[in-house]
Design a protein around this motif. Structure first.
Motif, mmCIF file in Angstrom:
data_model
loop_
_atom_site.group_PDB
_atom_site.id
_atom_site.type_symbol
_atom_site.label_atom_id
_atom_site.label_comp_id
_atom_site.label_asym_id
_atom_site.label_seq_id
_atom_site.Cartn_x
_atom_site.Cartn_y
_atom_site.Cartn_z
ATOM 1 N N VAL A 127 0.976 -1.040 -0.230
ATOM 2 C CA VAL A 127 0.205 -0.084 0.251
ATOM 3 C C VAL A 127 0.593 1.467 0.101
ATOM 4 N N CYS A 128 1.968 1.254 0.608
ATOM 5 C CA CYS A 128 2.913 2.437 0.580
ATOM 6 C C CYS A 128 3.542 1.998 -0.465
ATOM 7 N N ARG A 129 3.896 1.604 -1.180
ATOM 8 C CA ARG A 129 4.510 1.480 -3.038
ATOM 9 C C ARG A 129 3.546 1.959 -3.294
ATOM 10 N N MET A 130 2.432 1.868 -3.089
ATOM 11 C CA MET A 130 1.771 2.643 -4.672
ATOM 12 C C MET A 130 1.071 3.406 -4.734
ATOM 13 N N ARG A 131 1.004 4.290 -3.246
ATOM 14 C CA ARG A 131 1.587 6.060 -3.751
ATOM 15 C C ARG A 131 2.739 6.382 -3.310
ATOM 16 N N ASP A 132 4.346 5.767 -3.780
ATOM 17 C CA ASP A 132 5.625 6.077 -3.451
ATOM 18 C C ASP A 132 5.640 6.653 -2.101
ATOM 19 N N THR A 133 5.315 6.376 -1.131
ATOM 20 C CA THR A 133 5.298 6.589 0.281
ATOM 21 C C THR A 133 7.170 6.664 0.986
ATOM 22 N N PRO A 134 7.990 7.774 1.233
ATOM 23 C CA PRO A 134 8.942 7.156 1.744
ATOM 24 C C PRO A 134 9.065 6.305 2.687
ATOM 25 N N ILE A 135 9.617 4.770 3.224
ATOM 26 C CA ILE A 135 9.640 3.818 3.603
ATOM 27 C C ILE A 135 11.210 3.695 4.585
ATOM 28 N N ILE A 136 11.125 3.488 6.119
ATOM 29 C CA ILE A 136 12.363 3.278 6.615
ATOM 30 C C ILE A 136 11.600 2.038 7.145
ATOM 31 N N PHE A 137 12.552 1.469 7.109
ATOM 32 C CA PHE A 137 13.081 -0.273 7.629
ATOM 33 C C PHE A 137 13.506 -0.146 9.293
ATOM 34 N N PHE A 138 12.953 -1.081 10.651
ATOM 35 C CA PHE A 138 13.835 -0.949 11.527
ATOM 36 C C PHE A 138 13.747 -2.185 11.407
ATOM 37 N N VAL A 139 14.188 -3.016 11.657
ATOM 38 C CA VAL A 139 14.516 -4.113 12.307
ATOM 39 C C VAL A 139 15.062 -4.530 13.495
ATOM 40 N N ASN A 140 13.847 -5.138 14.081
ATOM 41 C CA ASN A 140 13.931 -5.434 15.597
ATOM 42 C C ASN A 140 14.172 -6.803 16.423
ATOM 43 N N LYS A 141 14.272 -6.196 17.313
ATOM 44 C CA LYS A 141 15.317 -7.794 18.439
ATOM 45 C C LYS A 141 16.203 -8.528 18.503
ATOM 46 N N MET A 142 17.402 -7.140 17.576
ATOM 47 C CA MET A 142 18.337 -7.296 17.681
ATOM 48 C C MET A 142 18.931 -8.873 18.486
ATOM 49 N N ASP A 143 18.386 -8.617 19.877
ATOM 50 C CA ASP A 143 18.861 -8.885 21.062
ATOM 51 C C ASP A 143 18.575 -11.364 21.121
ATOM 52 N N ARG A 144 17.963 -10.617 20.088
ATOM 53 C CA ARG A 144 17.716 -12.774 20.147
ATOM 54 C C ARG A 144 17.801 -12.866 18.734
ATOM 55 N N GLU A 145 17.941 -14.281 18.625
ATOM 56 C CA GLU A 145 18.438 -14.825 17.187
ATOM 57 C C GLU A 145 17.800 -14.628 16.082
ATOM 58 N N GLY A 146 18.119 -14.424 14.837
ATOM 59 C CA GLY A 146 17.251 -14.375 13.470
ATOM 60 C C GLY A 146 18.163 -14.800 12.664
ATOM 61 N N LYS A 147 17.338 -14.362 11.655
ATOM 62 C CA LYS A 147 18.249 -14.386 9.977
ATOM 63 C C LYS A 147 19.180 -13.469 10.171
ATOM 64 N N ASP A 148 20.557 -14.189 9.435
ATOM 65 C CA ASP A 148 21.422 -12.902 9.101
ATOM 66 C C ASP A 148 21.136 -11.520 8.363
ATOM 67 N N ALA A 149 21.909 -10.613 8.379
ATOM 68 C CA ALA A 149 21.372 -9.321 8.262
ATOM 69 C C ALA A 149 21.357 -9.577 6.296
ATOM 70 N N PHE A 150 22.475 -9.747 6.068
ATOM 71 C CA PHE A 150 22.954 -9.924 4.272
ATOM 72 C C PHE A 150 21.042 -10.778 3.897
ATOM 73 N N ASP A 151 20.618 -11.561 4.626
ATOM 74 C CA ASP A 151 19.977 -13.015 3.961
ATOM 75 C C ASP A 151 18.430 -12.241 4.306
ATOM 76 N N LEU A 152 18.308 -11.002 5.663
ATOM 77 C CA LEU A 152 17.105 -10.462 5.520
ATOM 78 C C LEU A 152 16.861 -9.186 4.342
ATOM 79 N N LEU A 153 17.666 -8.654 4.242
ATOM 80 C CA LEU A 153 17.873 -7.365 3.374
ATOM 81 C C LEU A 153 16.775 -7.811 1.666
ATOM 82 N N ASP A 154 18.394 -9.194 1.605
ATOM 83 C CA ASP A 154 17.799 -10.078 0.061
ATOM 84 C C ASP A 154 16.291 -10.066 0.213
ATOM 85 N N GLU A 155 15.687 -10.755 1.580
ATOM 86 C CA GLU A 155 14.461 -11.416 1.470
ATOM 87 C C GLU A 155 13.298 -10.299 1.430
ATOM 88 N N ILE A 156 13.813 -9.166 2.084
ATOM 89 C CA ILE A 156 12.671 -7.187 1.523
ATOM 90 C C ILE A 156 13.224 -6.705 0.402
#
Ligand code: G4P
Length: 526
Positions: A127-156
């Motif tokens: 919905v944001c993309r439909m209107r070219d709304t500027p987006i900032i991503f905040f990747v949260n819960k870095m205090d927990r185990e999660g996906k590798d940062a590069f993989d996550l950015l690829d996924e996004i």
């Protein structure tokens, strides 16, 4: 005039969106703490509806109460007026979120580092993309185990069809999380769990090859960080504020909202780069915020918070000019002037009556039933703001009056709930039956419950076999007439009297599209 312009340029109006549980409420709260709008953690209540054993209706009412008070959360930060528009947590209310996104100038999308891109992240970013709304991503819960940062950015990038560029980079994660390197300001920010982020945790670090790095984060982490930042700098484009502002590149920050970590980095960058109130399209022309005459539109309505008074609050986004209390404005749909003796500004949990407000601001207007979602107010000019879409619903039921003595209340209640945007209603032309269409199951319960508690009316649902409702358009009147005649049984009108085709199955829809090439079938009402 200069006062007006400087007030206008002080405004930053945005929404935080996320799949439930990613950390939207927590992040909102930390931002409000920085802005001094609240003093203690826990002051922002989650507006999630938890499907539980306790009555869902109680949950719905509780949620409505919270939603009114958190609809707009304003605070000052570094001499800017920041307005955060809240969006409902439950996916059945996604349509409410879509509408709120029409009233913002940018968005922050929270992603859980372990879960990555989830269903609601996808829908809302689209919905944001439909209107070219500027987006900032905040990747949260870095205090927990999660996906590798590069993989996550690829996924996004892949799942959301966006381009990203990280402005901070995590040093480890989970147990090994040491902090982030702020690529934007060239600073090392060290992580302390549950701490306040203090100045001594932030070290200016222009050059990562400096051997001092090992002292702060140890040898292994230092080596990893150097390697990773080298890759980041070759793979991702150098950040340019214009790319973000025109919606082509999305900056990414990493942090942990609950530990108040990485939040200030993002906020400090946000206030520098986030757009000031943007121009808005109307059917007639582009409206620029600098224009002197006041214009704006209603994107959200809350009705009957107090059932004893038929009160409603309409949330009105100012698009241009200065809004003033007790001043006549033209209600375009009704074609008459209206004025507001007590327009309200929400500052987190406090609300105050305001004398004036500026583009980017959202004011709460008390109303006795004059507003529908999408209504425009101006100083007289005939304008209709675009971009308040109704989406083709996904679930349908016949709605019938279950108490013949309360027909009037039933009709009025349904009408008002539709004005509020709770669901959409279609009246089938052939038999006059009403069909309610929603994006989620919960709305059916909301309608039934609210009809009863607020209007004293009872409704009954019956199943209807429907796949989609889509809006019908044609430039060729003859083709349209032929279509309407041939598909008589499947034609309805929505609440604004627009023509709608009710398709029983995907196959029927496809066949009809092939057989009537002169007819356009639209899946949003715009
Ligand atoms: P939402 O509004 O997006 O639905 O999410 P919310 O902020 O309510 O956060 C969902 C859960 O995630 C909460 O836990 C919250 O404490 C937790 N959380 C938020 N940020 C972080 C983080 O950076 N790290 C970790 N480890 N957890 C985080 P909960 O158990 O559901 O609720 P609560 O009892 O802790 O409030």
């Amino acid at each position: 005039m200069t006062d007006f312009l400087s007030e206008l340029h002080r405004r930053r109006t945005f929404a935080i969106v996320a799949h439930p549980d990613a950390g939207k409420t927590t992040l909102t709260e930390k931002l409000l703490l920085f802005g001094g709008a609240i003093q203690t953690a826990g002051a922002v209540k989650s507006n999630k509806i938890k499907r539980s054993t306790v009555s869902d209706f109680m949950e719905i009412e509780r949620q409505r109460g919270i939603s009114v008070s958190t609809s707009v959360m304003g605070f000052e930060y570094r001499n800017l007026q920041i307005n955060i528009l809240d969006t409902p947590g439950h996916e059945d209310f996604a349509e409410d979120t879509y509408r709120t996104l029409t009233a913002v100038d940018s968005a922050i999308v929270v992603v859980d580092v372990a879960n990555g891109v989830e269903k609601q992240t996808e829908k809302l970013t689209k919905v944001c993309r439909m209107r070219d709304t500027p987006i900032i991503f905040f990747v949260n819960k870095m205090d927990r185990e999660g996906k590798d940062a590069f993989d996550l950015l690829d996924e996004i990038e892949q799942k959301l069809s966006v381009k990203v560029t990280p402005l901070s980079w995590p040093i480890g994660m989970g147990q090994r999380f040491r902090g982030v390197y702020n690529l934007y300001e060239k600073k090392l920010v060290l992580f302390r769990a549950h701490g306040k982020q203090e100045d001594e945790d932030i070290i200016v670090f222009e050059d990562l090859s400096n051997p001092e790095l090992e002292k702060h984060i140890g040898e292994t982490a230092a080596r990893e960080l150097r390697n990773e930042v080298e890759v980041v700098e070759t793979v991702y484009p150098a950040f340019k504020a214009e790319d973000y502002q025109n919606g082509t590149v999305c900056p990414v920050f990493f942090g942990s909202a609950v530990n108040n970590f990485g939040v200030k980095e993002m906020l400090d960058c946000f206030v520098e780069i986030a757009p000031t109130p943007l121009p808005r399209h109307t059917e007639e022309r582009l409206v620029r915020p600098e224009e002197q005459k006041m214009t704006g539109f209603v994107f959200k309505i809350f009705a009957n918070m107090d059932p004893k008074h038929r009160d409603r609050i309409a949330f009105f986004r100012i698009c241009s000019g200065k809004f003033e209390r007790n001043t006549n404005y033209r209600h375009i749909r009704l074609g008459r002037d209206v004025k507001f003796p007590a327009p309200t500004m929400f500052m987190a949990s406090k609300k105050t009556i305001l004398e004036e407000a500026y583009p980017g601001d959202v004011v709460g207007l008390y109303d006795s039933g004059n507003f529908k979602i999408g209504d425009t107010l101006t100083e007289g000019e005939l304008l209709h703001f675009r971009g308040i879409p109704a989406f083709s619903p996904e679930q349908f039921r016949y709605v019938e009056n279950a108490d013949p003595l309360k027909t009037k209340q039933f009709v009025k209640g349904l009408e008002q709930l539709m004005d509020e945007g709770v669901a959409q209603m279609f009246t089938r032309q052939s038999d006059g039956r009403r069909i309610v269409g929603t994006v989620g199951q919960l709305q059916f319960e909301v309608i039934q419950h609210r009809l009863e508690s607020e209007y004293g009316a009872k409704c009954r649902y019956e199943p209807v076999n429907l796949h989609k409702a889509c809006w019908v358009h044609a430039t060729d009147q003859k083709a349209l007439d032929e279509f309407l005649d041939r598909r008589k049984r499947d034609i309805a009108r929505d609440n604004d009297d627009n023509l709608v085709f009710l398709a029983e199955t995907a196959w029927i829809l496809q066949t009809v599209q092939e057989n009537f090439p002169g007819i356009e079938f639209r899946f949003t009402s715009e």
